[in-house]
Scaffold this motif. Structure first.
Motif, PDB file in Angstrom:
ATOM      1  N   ALA A  89      19.656  17.435  65.619  1.00 42.46           N
ATOM      2  CA  ALA A  89      20.655  16.864  66.282  1.00 42.46           C
ATOM      3  C   ALA A  89      21.016  18.273  67.380  1.00 42.46           C
ATOM      4  N   TYR A  90      20.306  18.240  68.418  1.00 39.98           N
ATOM      5  CA  TYR A  90      20.568  19.594  68.984  1.00 39.98           C
ATOM      6  C   TYR A  90      21.283  19.335  70.420  1.00 39.98           C
ATOM      7  N   THR A  91      21.287  17.918  70.695  1.00 39.39           N
ATOM      8  CA  THR A  91      21.885  17.494  72.063  1.00 39.39           C
ATOM      9  C   THR A  91      23.272  17.023  71.788  1.00 39.39           C
ATOM     10  N   SER A  92      24.205  16.543  72.501  1.00 44.37           N
ATOM     11  CA  SER A  92      25.398  15.712  72.527  1.00 44.37           C
ATOM     12  C   SER A  92      25.160  14.593  71.992  1.00 44.37           C
ATOM     13  N   GLU A  93      24.184  13.771  72.636  1.00 45.55           N
ATOM     14  CA  GLU A  93      23.867  12.381  72.336  1.00 45.55           C
ATOM     15  C   GLU A  93      23.433  12.276  70.994  1.00 45.55           C
ATOM     16  N   THR A  94      22.486  13.162  70.391  1.00 52.04           N
ATOM     17  CA  THR A  94      21.869  12.916  68.809  1.00 52.04           C
ATOM     18  C   THR A  94      22.992  13.650  68.181  1.00 52.04           C
ATOM     19  N   MET A  95      23.856  14.563  68.426  1.00 54.50           N
ATOM     20  CA  MET A  95      24.888  14.988  67.566  1.00 54.50           C
ATOM     21  C   MET A  95      25.855  13.855  67.231  1.00 54.50           C
ATOM     22  N   LEU A  96      26.367  13.215  68.361  1.00 57.55           N
ATOM     23  CA  LEU A  96      27.260  11.985  67.841  1.00 57.55           C
ATOM     24  C   LEU A  96      26.514  11.139  67.279  1.00 57.55           C
ATOM     25  N   SER A  97      25.373  10.856  67.397  1.00 66.16           N
ATOM     26  CA  SER A  97      24.606   9.869  66.659  1.00 66.16           C
ATOM     27  C   SER A  97      24.615  10.329  65.148  1.00 66.16           C
ATOM     28  N   LYS A  98      24.321  11.211  64.900  1.00 69.20           N
ATOM     29  CA  LYS A  98      24.119  12.042  63.812  1.00 69.20           C
ATOM     30  C   LYS A  98      25.488  11.715  63.074  1.00 69.20           C
ATOM     31  N   VAL A  99      26.711  12.030  63.565  1.00 67.63           N
ATOM     32  CA  VAL A  99      27.951  12.061  63.212  1.00 67.63           C
ATOM     33  C   VAL A  99      28.546  10.539  62.788  1.00 67.63           C
ATOM     34  N   ALA A 100      28.035   9.735  63.422  1.00 67.94           N
ATOM     35  CA  ALA A 100      28.488   8.163  63.281  1.00 67.94           C
ATOM     36  C   ALA A 100      27.385   7.192  62.729  1.00 67.94           C
ATOM     37  N   SER A 101      27.011   8.066  61.649  1.00 70.43           N
ATOM     38  CA  SER A 101      25.690   7.355  60.981  1.00 70.43           C
ATOM     39  C   SER A 101      25.701   7.139  59.379  1.00 70.43           C
ATOM     40  N   ILE A 102      25.228   6.135  58.887  1.00 72.76           N
ATOM     41  CA  ILE A 102      25.387   5.967  57.669  1.00 72.76           C
ATOM     42  C   ILE A 102      24.915   7.393  56.751  1.00 72.76           C
ATOM     43  N   GLY A 104      38.997   4.741  62.020  1.00 72.24           N
ATOM     44  CA  GLY A 104      37.784   3.871  62.117  1.00 72.24           C
ATOM     45  C   GLY A 104      37.541   3.599  60.597  1.00 72.24           C
ATOM     46  N   SER A 105      38.083   4.024  59.698  1.00 69.96           N
ATOM     47  CA  SER A 105      37.829   3.656  58.214  1.00 69.96           C
ATOM     48  C   SER A 105      37.287   2.362  57.977  1.00 69.96           C
ATOM     49  N   SER A 106      37.860   1.273  58.671  1.00 70.76           N
ATOM     50  CA  SER A 106      37.319   0.006  58.560  1.00 70.76           C
ATOM     51  C   SER A 106      35.934  -0.424  58.870  1.00 70.76           C
ATOM     52  N   TYR A 107      35.555   0.439  59.916  1.00 72.72           N
ATOM     53  CA  TYR A 107      34.105   0.247  60.366  1.00 72.72           C
ATOM     54  C   TYR A 107      33.143   0.972  59.587  1.00 72.72           C
ATOM     55  N   ILE A 108      33.894   2.112  58.939  1.00 72.14           N
ATOM     56  CA  ILE A 108      32.905   2.730  58.079  1.00 72.14           C
ATOM     57  C   ILE A 108      32.519   1.960  56.852  1.00 72.14           C
ATOM     58  N   GLU A 109      33.398   1.624  56.203  1.00 72.86           N
ATOM     59  CA  GLU A 109      33.672   0.824  55.104  1.00 72.86           C
ATOM     60  C   GLU A 109      32.748  -0.737  55.097  1.00 72.86           C
ATOM     61  N   SER A 110      32.810  -1.047  56.313  1.00 73.60           N
ATOM     62  CA  SER A 110      31.986  -2.577  56.387  1.00 73.60           C
ATOM     63  C   SER A 110      30.501  -2.112  57.267  1.00 73.60           C
ATOM     64  N   GLY A 111      30.272  -0.728  57.099  1.00 76.61           N
ATOM     65  CA  GLY A 111      28.903  -0.411  57.802  1.00 76.61           C
ATOM     66  C   GLY A 111      28.648  -0.528  59.114  1.00 76.61           C
ATOM     67  N   ARG A 112      29.895  -0.843  59.886  1.00 79.60           N
ATOM     68  CA  ARG A 112      29.682  -1.148  61.182  1.00 79.60           C
ATOM     69  C   ARG A 112      29.749   0.280  62.300  1.00 79.60           C
ATOM     70  N   TYR A 113      28.668   1.180  62.010  1.00 73.80           N
ATOM     71  CA  TYR A 113      28.647   2.266  62.601  1.00 73.80           C
ATOM     72  C   TYR A 113      28.679   2.096  64.147  1.00 73.80           C
ATOM     73  N   ASP A 114      28.075   1.120  64.531  1.00 74.58           N
ATOM     74  CA  ASP A 114      27.814   0.785  65.919  1.00 74.58           C
ATOM     75  C   ASP A 114      29.320   0.548  66.804  1.00 74.58           C
ATOM     76  N   LEU A 115      30.084  -0.002  66.046  1.00 76.77           N
ATOM     77  CA  LEU A 115      31.633  -0.043  66.508  1.00 76.77           C
ATOM     78  C   LEU A 115      32.406   1.067  66.448  1.00 76.77           C
ATOM     79  N   LEU A 116      32.068   2.020  65.506  1.00 73.90           N
ATOM     80  CA  LEU A 116      32.620   3.308  65.357  1.00 73.90           C
ATOM     81  C   LEU A 116      32.178   4.149  66.483  1.00 73.90           C
ATOM     82  N   ARG A 117      30.983   4.266  66.811  1.00 70.94           N
ATOM     83  CA  ARG A 117      30.499   4.868  67.857  1.00 70.94           C
ATOM     84  C   ARG A 117      30.964   4.353  69.221  1.00 70.94           C
TER      85      ARG A 117
END
Length: 437
Positions: free
Chosen positions: A214-227, A323-336
């Motif tokens: 994850a070297y770019t802004s986009e890939t970093m944020l994707s990594k952060v908000a992933s399972i 965003g804990s509710s999104y994390i608990e429900s696995g909705r990482y798309d909504l978190l992002r």
């Protein structure tokens, strides 16, 4: 990711090890979790005789059994089965009379959870055998408040026993830039700002991103908000053991600060709680926040704001905890989506902090800060004061350089003209374009 930075700390630890060849040394290494204490210590003793012991929160008999097994594997066979940590320390200290050795005890503060008497027993062993030993004893711990109390509270048995203390802080921006150059030579200013925003120079977070590509802004944020991402939960994991049973109140304060509510009165109005004691503890005992005053203000002035010092924790309390509710429900798309929605406003404040930090780390100054009046209608993003050369730099920070307004900055300067009369004053601007050098 390879080991970066820490040249001064490595040199200090290696010097201490040399001292221990003739005189016993007792060193504390502390800093927040994930800051790289263990990796630093192990690198400093590479190629020398050492033993690494981890303190787990178990019965002392079991802990001693495990420690003895490690010592035996390292060629130090202790006579009999020992049931006290202090006796193990004594045995290693006596061993060191014939062979200089480093003994590392990681998460040292957890010995209090094993048995409250251990520190008094270690005090006795250290005082009795240090003069005839050649041990390099290094203890490390992540719970700032406990490590400080154990060694710096005069009522505690180990008060005054340390010969050295090293407090690890996040890696400076110049090292973060080196990491980015090594992994993504063509990185953009936005990539660097995101890297700073998410990690703040904490080695583990940097390593997680770099090792996952994850070297770019986009890939970093994707990594952060992933399972499975450490960024999703580490804020809570890092702080609960530090803050104890009242962590819910502290978390509410930290969430307010991360959202830009930096005045005590603002937070008290929202939370409906008197926060004086909590803020004092967060600053003085836990070292998580700090109070800041405008440049040129009186030392005892009340026009103060509170700031969460750690970049990752700011991000966690701004986005992950809400965003804990999104994390608990696995909705990482909504978190992002929530992150993307609110990121532009949030990044504006982070950009200011980035430049203040870089100036503090690299430039000549006697004071670096900002200015705001009590009404809040006059604010100057960064003021750099050099009392020796009698220079002041007034700096406006905008994400978009086209939105710079020097006329407005000079007008703001008029409100503090009485403080500037003896200085050579310059007006500058910094934008996202200036992040990458």
């Amino acid at each position: 990711m390879r080991f970066y930075g820490r040249e001064k700390e490595l040199s200090e630890l290696q010097t201490i090890r040399e001292y221990s060849r003739t005189n016993s040394q007792f060193t504390m290494v502390t800093g927040r979790r994930r800051i790289g204490k263990t990796e630093l210590i192990l690198k400093s003793v590479k190629g020398s005789r050492f033993v690494y012991l981890f303190v787990s929160r178990v019965n002392q008999n079991i802990l001693c059994r495990d420690m003895q097994e490690v010592l035996r594997m390292e060629g130090i066979d202790l006579a009999g089965d020992m049931t006290k940590v202090a006796d193990i320390l004594k045995a290693v200290m006596l061993f060191s009379r014939d062979e200089n050795i480093t003994l590392i005890m990681d998460e040292f503060q957890d010995l209090e959870k094993v048995d409250k008497a251990i520190f008094s027993e270690i005090h006795d062993v250290w005082d009795r055998y240090k003069d005839e030993s050649r041990i390099n004893l290094i203890v490390s711990g992540s719970v700032h408040s406990m490590m400080t109390r154990i060694f710096e509270d005069e009522k505690e048995p180990l008060f005054g026993r340390l010969t050295s203390k090293i407090v690890l802080k996040p890696l400076p921006i110049r090292v973060m830039e080196e990491v980015m150059r090594d992994h993504n030579p063509g990185y953009s200013a936005q990539d660097m700002l995101t890297f700073y925003m998410l990690t703040g120079g904490v080695p583990l977070y940097m390593k997680v991103l770099m090792d996952s590509g994850a070297y770019t802004s986009e890939t970093m944020l994707s990594k952060v908000a992933s399972i499975g991402s450490v960024f999703l939960v580490d804020g809570k994991d890092v702080l609960v053991s530090e803050l104890g049973k009242e962590y819910h109140t502290y978390f509410s304060i930290l969430q307010m600060l991360s959202s830009g509510k930096e005045k005590r009165s603002e937070m008290e109005d929202i939370l409906g709680v008197e926060l004086g004691v909590y803020l004092k503890r967060l600053e003085e005992e836990y070292g998580i926040i700090r109070h800041v005053s405008p440049v040129f203000s009186a030392p005892d002035g009340r026009n103060t704001r509170w700031v969460l010092k750690d970049m990752y924790l700011r991000f966690y309390f701004r986005f992950m905890l809400p965003g804990s509710s999104y994390i608990e429900s696995g909705r990482y798309d909504l978190l992002r989506r929530t992150i993307d929605r609110d990121l532009p406003e949030y990044e504006g404040r982070i950009l200011e902090e980035f430049f203040r930090t870089r100036i503090s780390e690299e430039d000549d100054y006697t004071e670096v800060g900002g200015y705001w009046n009590r009404k809040g209608d006059v604010e100057i993003d960064i003021i750099v004061v050099d009392d020796l050369e009698k220079r002041v730099r007034l700096i406006e920070v905008k994400r978009n350089p086209k939105k710079m307004n020097f006329a407005a900055l000079k007008e703001k300067a008029e409100s503090i003209s009485h403080n500037l009369k003896d200085y050579d004053v310059s007006f500058e601007s910094l934008s996202l374009d200036d992040v990458r050098r």
